[in-house]
Design a protein around this motif. Sequence first.
Motif, PDB file in Angstrom:
ATOM      1  N   TRP A 261       0.808  -1.227   0.000  1.00 38.95           N
ATOM      2  CA  TRP A 261       0.000   0.000   0.000  1.00 38.95           C
ATOM      3  C   TRP A 261       0.842   1.278   0.000  1.00 38.95           C
ATOM      4  CZ3 TRP A 261      -4.461  -1.133   4.033  1.00 38.95           C
ATOM      5  CH2 TRP A 261      -5.394  -1.980   3.425  1.00 38.95           C
ATOM      6  N   LYS A 262       2.137   1.133   0.213  1.00 36.13           N
ATOM      7  CA  LYS A 262       3.024   2.313   0.275  1.00 36.13           C
ATOM      8  C   LYS A 262       2.424   3.330   1.262  1.00 36.13           C
ATOM      9  CE  LYS A 262       4.616   1.043  -4.263  1.00 36.13           C
ATOM     10  NZ  LYS A 262       5.167   1.390  -5.547  1.00 36.13           N
ATOM     11  N   MET A 263       2.483   4.621   0.962  1.00 42.94           N
ATOM     12  CA  MET A 263       2.026   5.626   1.945  1.00 42.94           C
ATOM     13  C   MET A 263       0.629   6.120   1.560  1.00 42.94           C
ATOM     14  SD  MET A 263       4.298   8.783   3.411  1.00 42.94           S
ATOM     15  CE  MET A 263       3.933   9.945   2.109  1.00 42.94           C
TER      16      MET A 263
ATOM     17  N   GLY B  13      14.043  -3.977   1.199  1.00 43.73           N
ATOM     18  CA  GLY B  13      14.832  -3.533   0.053  1.00 43.73           C
ATOM     19  C   GLY B  13      13.998  -3.106  -1.145  1.00 43.73           C
ATOM     20  N   HIS B  14      12.785  -2.622  -0.895  1.00 42.47           N
ATOM     21  CA  HIS B  14      11.996  -2.096  -2.024  1.00 42.47           C
ATOM     22  C   HIS B  14      12.807  -1.009  -2.729  1.00 42.47           C
ATOM     23  CE1 HIS B  14       8.860  -0.109  -4.307  1.00 42.47           C
ATOM     24  NE2 HIS B  14       8.174  -1.222  -4.198  1.00 42.47           N
ATOM     25  N   SER B  15      12.652  -0.897  -4.031  1.00 41.62           N
ATOM     26  CA  SER B  15      13.484   0.077  -4.771  1.00 41.62           C
ATOM     27  C   SER B  15      13.271   1.500  -4.268  1.00 41.62           C
ATOM     28  CB  SER B  15      13.220  -0.011  -6.267  1.00 41.62           C
ATOM     29  OG  SER B  15      11.869   0.260  -6.527  1.00 41.62           O
TER      30      SER B  15
ATOM     31  N   TYR C 218      10.804  -9.773  -7.916  1.00 43.60           N
ATOM     32  CA  TYR C 218      11.514  -9.099  -9.011  1.00 43.60           C
ATOM     33  C   TYR C 218      10.660  -7.921  -9.488  1.00 43.60           C
ATOM     34  CZ  TYR C 218      12.962  -7.882 -13.685  1.00 43.60           C
ATOM     35  OH  TYR C 218      13.322  -7.161 -14.801  1.00 43.60           O
ATOM     36  N   GLU C 219      11.153  -6.722  -9.205  1.00 42.11           N
ATOM     37  CA  GLU C 219      10.419  -5.513  -9.596  1.00 42.11           C
ATOM     38  C   GLU C 219      11.323  -4.612 -10.437  1.00 42.11           C
ATOM     39  OE1 GLU C 219       6.940  -4.635  -6.690  1.00 42.11           O
ATOM     40  OE2 GLU C 219       8.714  -3.637  -5.949  1.00 42.11           O
ATOM     41  N   PRO C 220      11.197  -4.684 -11.768  1.00 41.01           N
ATOM     42  CA  PRO C 220      11.986  -3.756 -12.576  1.00 41.01           C
ATOM     43  C   PRO C 220      11.567  -2.316 -12.250  1.00 41.01           C
ATOM     44  CG  PRO C 220      10.448  -5.048 -13.946  1.00 41.01           C
ATOM     45  CD  PRO C 220      10.305  -5.537 -12.544  1.00 41.01           C
TER      46      PRO C 220
ATOM     47  N   ILE D 167       7.525   0.222 -12.218  1.00 39.70           N
ATOM     48  CA  ILE D 167       6.782   0.493 -10.988  1.00 39.70           C
ATOM     49  C   ILE D 167       5.990   1.798 -11.137  1.00 39.70           C
ATOM     50  CG2 ILE D 167       6.981   1.057  -8.536  1.00 39.70           C
ATOM     51  CD1 ILE D 167       9.388  -0.802  -8.416  1.00 39.70           C
ATOM     52  N   GLY D 168       4.672   1.668 -11.047  1.00 41.37           N
ATOM     53  CA  GLY D 168       3.802   2.839 -11.069  1.00 41.37           C
ATOM     54  C   GLY D 168       3.792   3.579 -12.392  1.00 41.37           C
ATOM     55  N   THR D 169       4.310   2.961 -13.431  1.00 36.68           N
ATOM     56  CA  THR D 169       4.413   3.648 -14.718  1.00 36.68           C
ATOM     57  C   THR D 169       3.386   3.149 -15.716  1.00 36.68           C
ATOM     58  OG1 THR D 169       5.973   1.976 -15.474  1.00 36.68           O
ATOM     59  CG2 THR D 169       6.915   3.960 -14.498  1.00 36.68           C
TER      60      THR D 169
ATOM     61  N   GLY E  71       5.336  -4.657 -10.570  1.00 32.45           N
ATOM     62  CA  GLY E  71       5.521  -3.535 -11.506  1.00 32.45           C
ATOM     63  C   GLY E  71       4.329  -3.457 -12.438  1.00 32.45           C
ATOM     64  N   SER E  72       3.361  -2.585 -12.061  1.00 32.15           N
ATOM     65  CA  SER E  72       2.147  -2.386 -12.873  1.00 32.15           C
ATOM     66  C   SER E  72       1.366  -3.680 -13.107  1.00 32.15           C
ATOM     67  CB  SER E  72       2.487  -1.695 -14.202  1.00 32.15           C
ATOM     68  OG  SER E  72       3.038  -0.411 -13.962  1.00 32.15           O
ATOM     69  N   VAL E  73       1.331  -4.534 -12.072  1.00 33.00           N
ATOM     70  CA  VAL E  73       0.472  -5.722 -12.150  1.00 33.00           C
ATOM     71  C   VAL E  73      -0.970  -5.266 -11.968  1.00 33.00           C
ATOM     72  CG1 VAL E  73      -0.174  -7.897 -11.020  1.00 33.00           C
ATOM     73  CG2 VAL E  73       2.244  -7.279 -11.254  1.00 33.00           C
TER      74      VAL E  73
ATOM     75  N   VAL F 211       2.118  -6.008  -5.505  1.00 37.06           N
ATOM     76  CA  VAL F 211       1.253  -5.097  -6.253  1.00 37.06           C
ATOM     77  C   VAL F 211       1.075  -3.778  -5.524  1.00 37.06           C
ATOM     78  CG1 VAL F 211      -1.000  -4.903  -7.365  1.00 37.06           C
ATOM     79  CG2 VAL F 211      -0.032  -7.176  -6.936  1.00 37.06           C
ATOM     80  N   GLY F 212       1.322  -2.683  -6.203  1.00 36.27           N
ATOM     81  CA  GLY F 212       1.095  -1.358  -5.630  1.00 36.27           C
ATOM     82  C   GLY F 212      -0.307  -0.883  -5.963  1.00 36.27           C
ATOM     83  N   GLY F 213      -0.425  -0.085  -7.014  1.00 34.84           N
ATOM     84  CA  GLY F 213      -1.684   0.592  -7.371  1.00 34.84           C
ATOM     85  C   GLY F 213      -2.917  -0.303  -7.351  1.00 34.84           C
ATOM     86  N   ALA F 214      -2.830  -1.474  -7.960  1.00 32.35           N
ATOM     87  CA  ALA F 214      -4.020  -2.329  -8.081  1.00 32.35           C
ATOM     88  C   ALA F 214      -4.373  -3.048  -6.778  1.00 32.35           C
ATOM     89  CB  ALA F 214      -3.831  -3.347  -9.211  1.00 32.35           C
TER      90      ALA F 214
HETATM   91  O1  13P Z   1       6.249  -1.127  -6.244  1.00 31.21           O
HETATM   92  C1  13P Z   1       5.368  -1.932  -6.478  1.00 31.21           C
HETATM   93  C2  13P Z   1       4.967  -2.937  -5.479  1.00 31.21           C
HETATM   94  O2  13P Z   1       5.923  -3.021  -4.478  1.00 31.21           O
HETATM   95  C3  13P Z   1       4.624  -1.927  -7.759  1.00 31.21           C
HETATM   96  O3  13P Z   1       3.790  -0.838  -7.788  1.00 31.21           O
HETATM   97  P1  13P Z   1       2.699  -0.717  -8.961  1.00 31.21           P
HETATM   98  O4  13P Z   1       1.927  -2.013  -8.942  1.00 31.21           O
HETATM   99  O5  13P Z   1       1.868   0.465  -8.586  1.00 31.21           O
HETATM  100  O6  13P Z   1       3.461  -0.543 -10.227  1.00 31.21           O
END
Ligand code: 13P
Length: 253
Positions: A10-12, A94-96, A166-168, A172-174, A212-214, A233-236
Amino acid sequence: MRKPVIAGNWKMYKTLAEAKDFVEQLKEKQVDSNKIETVICAPALFLNSLVQVAKDSFISIGAQTMHEEKEGAFTGEVSGNQLQDLGVQYVVIGHSERRQYFNETDESVNKKVKAAFENNLTPIICVGETLEQREQNETESIVSTQVMAALEGLSEENVKNSIIAYEPIWAIGTGKTATADDANDVCQAIRETVLDGFGEEVSSSVRIQYGGSVKPENIEELLSKEHIDGALVGGASLQVDSFVKLLEAGQNA
Ligand SMILES: O=C(CO)COP(=O)(O)O
């Protein structure tokens, strides 16, 4: 057979009320924990409440980072011991974004992974290359170096129980996703790195996620690949509906 693990990062984002509401709604859904592992990695502030809300459900709660020391004068930090005490079960390491904005290095990642195991937390260890590194064809060497550094000195048992994501960074978020075949190739390279370091039994057991944009539209293809065992998964992961679609895809993978 490796059980897929879908983890929301969920990040911040979210307030406490929104976070609790999400987990309340999610726990009513039909998700078979024999087929899929479900993790929500929430801001540290919400972990205590979310562990309570998620109790006796298929949902496990994770943190997004931790400090490697058990306790001490580290203003603002949270230790693995404190996370375990709350009932947290996973921790992203170790998230990017942590590497980029908070100076985390392969060395600190390794210390945190060890501290996670000392506190019975399952680490979700993030690795990935920048766009520039990809363009220079350095992806597999960068990622292998990160993996070996993160796992250095760990027992076979602990490596087996780790989750590697593995998160290129460029994905991420792009909205840009690695193609499923490209993602699978890198996940295979990670598995081979684990094979070289820890042997066949460990490498065939360790779970490797793609991140990465899953989203619901691409998860099925990603999970159909041999070396991809789930998603970070971030955004979704921020909306119940889209997150549930990811879990459903994982159950049927
Ligand atoms: O950083 C991410 C999950 O840790 C990926 O984020 P998004 O799914 O928003 O691209």
